[in-house]
Design an enzyme around this catalytic site. Structure first.
Site, PDB file in Angstrom:
ATOM      1  N   GLU A 254      -6.686   4.492   8.102  1.00 31.11           N
ATOM      2  CA  GLU A 254      -6.505   5.925   7.837  1.00 31.11           C
ATOM      3  C   GLU A 254      -7.773   6.528   7.238  1.00 31.11           C
ATOM      4  O   GLU A 254      -8.138   7.651   7.548  1.00 31.11           O
ATOM      5  CB  GLU A 254      -5.285   6.133   6.921  1.00 31.11           C
ATOM      6  CG  GLU A 254      -3.994   5.898   7.694  1.00 31.11           C
ATOM      7  CD  GLU A 254      -2.823   5.420   6.861  1.00 31.11           C
ATOM      8  OE1 GLU A 254      -2.881   5.491   5.624  1.00 31.11           O
ATOM      9  OE2 GLU A 254      -1.838   4.945   7.468  1.00 31.11           O
TER      10      GLU A 254
ATOM     11  N   ASN B  19       0.872  -1.182   0.000  1.00 31.75           N
ATOM     12  CA  ASN B  19       0.000   0.000   0.000  1.00 31.75           C
ATOM     13  C   ASN B  19       0.904   1.226   0.000  1.00 31.75           C
ATOM     14  O   ASN B  19       1.489   1.565   1.024  1.00 31.75           O
ATOM     15  CB  ASN B  19      -0.892  -0.043   1.250  1.00 31.75           C
ATOM     16  CG  ASN B  19      -1.715   1.219   1.421  1.00 31.75           C
ATOM     17  OD1 ASN B  19      -1.795   2.047   0.513  1.00 31.75           O
ATOM     18  ND2 ASN B  19      -2.325   1.367   2.591  1.00 31.75           N
ATOM     19  N   TRP B  20       1.022   1.843  -1.164  1.00 23.22           N
ATOM     20  CA  TRP B  20       1.956   2.965  -1.284  1.00 23.22           C
ATOM     21  C   TRP B  20       1.388   4.259  -0.683  1.00 23.22           C
ATOM     22  O   TRP B  20       2.085   5.267  -0.608  1.00 23.22           O
ATOM     23  CB  TRP B  20       2.312   3.206  -2.754  1.00 23.22           C
ATOM     24  CG  TRP B  20       3.031   2.067  -3.409  1.00 23.22           C
ATOM     25  CD1 TRP B  20       3.371   0.856  -2.842  1.00 23.22           C
ATOM     26  CD2 TRP B  20       3.490   2.003  -4.765  1.00 23.22           C
ATOM     27  NE1 TRP B  20       4.007   0.059  -3.766  1.00 23.22           N
ATOM     28  CE2 TRP B  20       4.098   0.736  -4.952  1.00 23.22           C
ATOM     29  CE3 TRP B  20       3.454   2.888  -5.848  1.00 23.22           C
ATOM     30  CZ2 TRP B  20       4.651   0.347  -6.174  1.00 23.22           C
ATOM     31  CZ3 TRP B  20       4.009   2.495  -7.057  1.00 23.22           C
ATOM     32  CH2 TRP B  20       4.606   1.243  -7.210  1.00 23.22           C
TER      33      TRP B  20
HETATM   34  C1  PEP Z   1      -0.662  -0.011   6.374  1.00 25.52           C
HETATM   35  O1  PEP Z   1      -0.824   1.196   6.440  1.00 25.52           O
HETATM   36  O2  PEP Z   1      -1.500  -0.730   5.796  1.00 25.52           O
HETATM   37  C2  PEP Z   1       0.521  -0.574   6.988  1.00 25.52           C
HETATM   38  C3  PEP Z   1       0.484  -1.814   7.331  1.00 25.52           C
HETATM   39  O3  PEP Z   1       1.570   0.285   7.176  1.00 25.52           O
HETATM   40  P1  PEP Z   1       3.028  -0.092   7.775  1.00 25.52           P
HETATM   41  O4  PEP Z   1       3.469  -1.358   7.095  1.00 25.52           O
HETATM   42  O5  PEP Z   1       3.887   1.076   7.414  1.00 25.52           O
HETATM   43  O6  PEP Z   1       2.856  -0.282   9.232  1.00 25.52           O
END
Ligand code: PEP
Length: 254
Positions: A100, A12-13
């Site tokens: 988010e 997930n960018w």
């Molecule tokens: C996400 O936002 O889906 C995520 C898992 O972020 P991170 O790997 O940076 O914790």
């Protein structure tokens, strides 16, 4: 690693990468991941890079995902993107209900279930995110929250649609914080979610559904997390922004 379900690892960018940067990252991923067939590998760039990334991954095993989608098919919804627009770029997966978006866009379980129906209606596959906050975990509310989110977000799907849905368990306290759930915490939550899906749909569907773990997944913790029986992949944020770290997560998971 011998798993009951094929692993699915998605990057997930978020709101990162211009088109040029996205193409750079994809070039690196194609080199690193050229011969991998054991894992479904998905990249989810921002909407603005979908077109170019779609062309760049045509000759690879990488698949394309989007980070959101509107629940309506067409119309006066300023700033929104419909399924048919994603399909133009051969998008296969759509992330829905990321914490988010639940937090900043106030997305509800009801809205997420409508979006999930629209995603399936277009023959795409949703990746539906659920997960508790730190306060909820510390307050002993984890299972209650997961139950509410699973029941609400997956409501209305048919058994066939559910079997093709990916669920991502993402404890909010582990996202972007460097804190990862322990393997025991992840396995416990995944087994609980699978049990809920069994009750909502049936045991056959529950056994088919892939449940990803998300929250500070890195090359160093991927193997242990993926070795858990109910962990069927990962949704990766920060570590998916560099070819080497995303590729190493995938290689270490096999
Ligand atoms: C996400 O936002 O889906 C995520 C898992 O972020 P991170 O790997 O940076 O914790």
């Amino acid at each position: 690693m011998n798993k009951e379900r094929k692993l699915i690892i998605a990057g997930n960018w978020k709101m990162n990468k211009t088109v040029a940067e996205a193409l750079d990252l994809v070039r690196g991923l194609k080199l690193e991941l050229a011969n991998i067939k054991e894992v479904d590998m998905v990249v989810c760039p921002p909407f603005t890079a979908l077109s170019e990334v779609s062309k760049a991954i045509l000759d690879s095993s990488l698949r394309l995902g989007a980070q959101n989608m509107n629940e309506n098919n067409v119309g006066a919804y300023t700033g929104e993107i419909a399924a048919v627009m994603l399909k133009e770029f051969s998008v296969r997966y759509v992330i829905l209900g990321h914490s988010e978006r639940r937090q900043y866009q106030k997305e509800s379980d009801e809205l997420i279930s409508k979006k999930a129906a629209a995603v399936h209606g277009a023959s795409l596959k949703p990746i539906i995110c659920v997960g508790e906050t730190l306060a909820e975990r510390e307050g002993g509310q984890t299972n209650t929250i997961l139950q509410k989110q699973v029941n609400g977000s997956l409501a209305g799907l048919s058994k066939e649609q559910m079997a093709e849905t990916v669920v991502a368990y993402e404890p909010v306290w582990a996202i972007g914080t460097g804190k990862t759930a322990t393997t025991a915490q992840a396995q416990e939550a995944h087994a609980f979610i699978r049990g809920l899906i069994g009750k909502m749909f049936d045991e056959t569907v529950a056994r088919r559904v892939r449940i990803q773990y998300g929250g500070s997944v890195k090359p160093s913790n991927a193997r242990e997390l993926m070795s858990q029986p109910d962990v069927d992949g990962a949704l990766v944020g920060g570590a998916s922004l560099e070819a080497r770290s995303f590729a190493d997560i995938i290689k270490n998971s096999i």
